[in-house]
Design a protein around this motif. Structure first.
Motif, PDB file in Angstrom:
ATOM      1  N   TYR A 161       0.807  -1.169  -0.161  1.00 31.28           N
ATOM      2  CA  TYR A 161       0.014  -0.088  -0.083  1.00 31.28           C
ATOM      3  C   TYR A 161       0.862   1.258   0.014  1.00 31.28           C
ATOM      4  CZ  TYR A 161      -3.903  -2.795   0.961  1.00 31.28           C
ATOM      5  OH  TYR A 161      -4.997  -3.828   0.808  1.00 31.28           O
ATOM      6  N   ASP A 201       1.449   3.330   2.195  1.00 25.88           N
ATOM      7  CA  ASP A 201       2.084   3.930   3.542  1.00 25.88           C
ATOM      8  C   ASP A 201       3.059   2.657   4.076  1.00 25.88           C
ATOM      9  OD1 ASP A 201       1.352   6.217   3.534  1.00 25.88           O
ATOM     10  OD2 ASP A 201      -0.683   5.831   4.459  1.00 25.88           O
ATOM     11  N   ARG A 202       2.565   1.427   3.908  1.00 22.68           N
ATOM     12  CA  ARG A 202       3.152   0.118   4.461  1.00 22.68           C
ATOM     13  C   ARG A 202       2.796  -1.324   3.524  1.00 22.68           C
ATOM     14  NH1 ARG A 202      -0.968  -1.441   9.348  1.00 22.68           N
ATOM     15  NH2 ARG A 202       0.261  -3.335   9.243  1.00 22.68           N
ATOM     16  N   ASP A 241      -7.525  -4.561   5.515  1.00 21.75           N
ATOM     17  CA  ASP A 241      -6.608  -3.632   5.234  1.00 21.75           C
ATOM     18  C   ASP A 241      -6.830  -2.808   4.022  1.00 21.75           C
ATOM     19  OD1 ASP A 241      -4.827  -4.521   7.396  1.00 21.75           O
ATOM     20  OD2 ASP A 241      -4.734  -6.327   6.259  1.00 21.75           O
ATOM     21  N   LEU A 251      -6.224   1.237   4.673  1.00 27.69           N
ATOM     22  CA  LEU A 251      -4.917   1.864   4.238  1.00 27.69           C
ATOM     23  C   LEU A 251      -5.111   2.388   2.729  1.00 27.69           C
ATOM     24  CD1 LEU A 251      -2.646  -1.363   4.941  1.00 27.69           C
ATOM     25  CD2 LEU A 251      -3.199   0.517   6.316  1.00 27.69           C
TER      26      LEU A 251
END
Length: 571
Positions: A442, A444-445, A459, A463
């Motif tokens: 994603y 950001d992570r 998620d 996200l």
């Protein structure tokens, strides 16, 4: 299944031609000359000159030039398609190998009957009564090891009515195990084995009537069975076999019509309720085991409707069914249903003016499958799933039992020996691999999911995505009675989309006075333009004619991204 023998064109532009095209296009590294139209050669010499600029690739480097935008998906040093990562596991596939190298010559004949016999079962009995020995017969094509000559005419009698018949046999070809026709023969052989196993044909597949499951509470009957297909897989002739369940409603179309008219005092309301219940349903006619899709109800016609047969004679539906199938119609006042038929069936019997449409009598049509109202019944679907959703172990046991049952039957072994064919004693076994869960990136992570569940929707909603299509200019069209639902939908969409980075602006709300197709079409044509990101329509039900009309306008006449929502299910 792996795809084998995938053909790739070996004709490629030579490296010099590609470099020449790059000079024509602004932007270094491009191998496609966009917007350039080559002149049409006016003479043979000019055409030859252009063809000389083409070269045949001789290796992988020529097949994919380094400047090409098309990626190389297979490394040059890779000679085997099997991987090495993951954990090896033993697998069983729903395929049965046909072990054989038969040697025979088979004659194929075209059979016709005068007068015409509709049922394939009666045709087969007629051939047996005439002492015509066949190894396979599909109703029209007859395969036999016996040479009847180029043409033969045999006089016999109808096995039921004892009326005189004439069988015309004409040889069309001579087949061998190496001929392409063997695939058709192999499928006929498998169908014969299914009949020997006690299964009966319903529609296109075979089902066991002895193991039927009654759901008395819902007036449904489930017939377990099998679907099969013979083809070459991984260089080996195999039978692909899988489980199938036929759902039969104990009610006929006539029963549904009578129920609607008894429930409503107004005839127009009863007709509308009947159409809503029946349109799109699949029906089965037990007298010939054919399936049809209901397209309409002819309220202005009844079983006394006259139609013209292929020989030019006029017959009523009542007379037709009594002559052909020895069936007497009980209610002569019932309307007719209009169904969509196959090309073969559309050439026969009671035709409608529209091509591919024929008339059927409701009391002779059984409903198959389940209606939309049944699908919304949670208890019904839960009970049905216990029989239709079969786990791997039970699926293996049923398929293995099917194979053992065929091989244990003496008649089945004789049928295979007649064709010099043997079946493998077990299902195909192979080695597979369980792969590790892929990381999902994603904005950001990066996350990992549980492979046993294969679910990362939670998620995905919370996200930030790498890229999201924003809804800046869009229209929401709905009926007046769905006003509250429409505003609730916009609020819910904003709450859901914002966390993962999708911007949703407030749409242009168009409220319609009714849900007629022409009302929706008029609103769309007035507001649609190419700059819109989306046109969303909230529909009160799943009427197919309205949905098709909306999609035609938004896909053909005014191409705009669109989404139709059905109020009870989608919101």
């Amino acid at each position: 299944m792996y795809l084998r023998g995938c053909a790739r064109s070996r004709g490629r532009l030579s490296r010099s031609a590609v470099l020449h095209d790059q000079d024509l296009v602004s932007g270094e590294g491009s191998s496609i000359a966009t917007g350039i139209t080559s002149p049409t050669p006016s003479t043979i010499s000019e055409m030859t000159t252009q063809l000389d600029s083409l070269s045949m690739a001789t290796d992988d480097s020529d097949r994919y030039p380094t400047t090409s935008k098309f990626p190389k998906t297979r490394p040059n040093d890779l000679s085997c398609k099997q991987g090495e990562s993951g954990k090896e596991i033993s697998l069983v596939a729903n395929y049965i190998k046909m072990l054989a190298a038969p040697k025979w010559d088979l004659y194929r004949y075209h059979c016709s009957f005068e007068p015409t016999i509709e049922l394939r079962k009666i045709r087969r009995e007629t051939l047996a009564k005439a002492d015509i020995k066949d190894v396979a017969f599909d109703g029209t094509l007859l395969y036999s090891f016996e040479d009847f000559g180029l043409e033969k005419m045999i006089a016999c009698k109808h096995p039921i009515t004892n009326e005189p018949l004439l069988i015309k046999i004409k040889r069309t070809s001579t087949a061998s195990p190496e001929s392409p026709e063997f695939f058709h023969l192999a499928n006929l052989i498998v169908r014969k084995l299914l009949e020997i196993a006690g299964l009966k044909l319903l529609g296109r597949n075979y089902y066991s009537f002895d193991k039927k499951i009654e759901l008395e509470r819902y007036k449904l009957t489930l017939f377990p069975g099998f679907m099969t297909a013979v083809n070459v897989y991984e260089g080996q002739l195999m039978i692909n076999v899988d489980l199938s369940t036929k759902v039969m409603n104990k009610q006929t179309v006539y029963c549904i019509l009578m129920d609607k008219f008894n429930r409503f005092n107004d005839a127009k309301q009863a007709q509308d309720a009947s159409l809503k219940e029946l349109l799109g349903q699949i029906v089965l006619t037990p007298y010939n085991n054919e399936t049809y899709k209901i397209m309409d109800v002819a309220w202005d016609k009844d079983p006394n409707y006259q139609f013209t047969k292929r020989d030019g004679t006029q017959h009523s539906l009542c007379q037709y069914y009594e002559d052909k199938y020895h069936i007497k119609i009980k209610d002569g006042q019932q309307p007719l249903i209009v169904v969509k038929a196959s090309k073969r069936m559309a050439k026969r019997g009671p035709k409608k003016d529209d091509p591919g449409m024929i008339f059927l009598i409701p009391e002779l049509c059984c409903i198959t499958g389940i209606s939309d109202s049944m699908r919304q019944d949670f208890s019904l679907m839960k009970e049905m799933s216990t029989y239709t959703h079969v786990g791997p172990n039970e699926r293996f046991e049923q398929l293995n039992g099917f194979l053992n049952d065929i091989q244990k039957r003496e008649e089945g072994r004789k049928e295979l020996n007649k064709w010099q064919i043997n079946l493998d004693k077990e299902l195909v076994q192979l080695t597979g691999r369980t792969m590790e869960a892929e990381p999902i990136m994603y904005k950001d992570r990066t996350i990992k999911y549980n492979p046993l569940e294969a679910d990362w929707s939670r998620d995905g909603r919370s996200l930030m995505h790498l890229s999201a299509k924003n809804l800046d200019k869009w229209i929401l069209i709905y009926c007046q009675r769905d006003s509250q639902v429409a505003h609730s939908f916009v609020d819910a969409l904003y709450k859901v989309c914002t966390p993962f980075g999708m911007r949703v602006d407030f749409p242009e709300m168009i409220e319609l006075p009714n849900d007629r197709p022409e009302t929706f079409i008029g609103a769309i044509e007035n507001k649609a333009h190419p700059q819109l990101d989306l046109i969303c329509c909230i529909l009160t039900n799943n009427r197919k004619d309205r949905y098709d009309a909306i999609k035609k306008v938004l896909c053909v006449d005014c191409p705009v991204p669109s989404q139709d929502l059905h109020t009870p299910q989608s919101i």
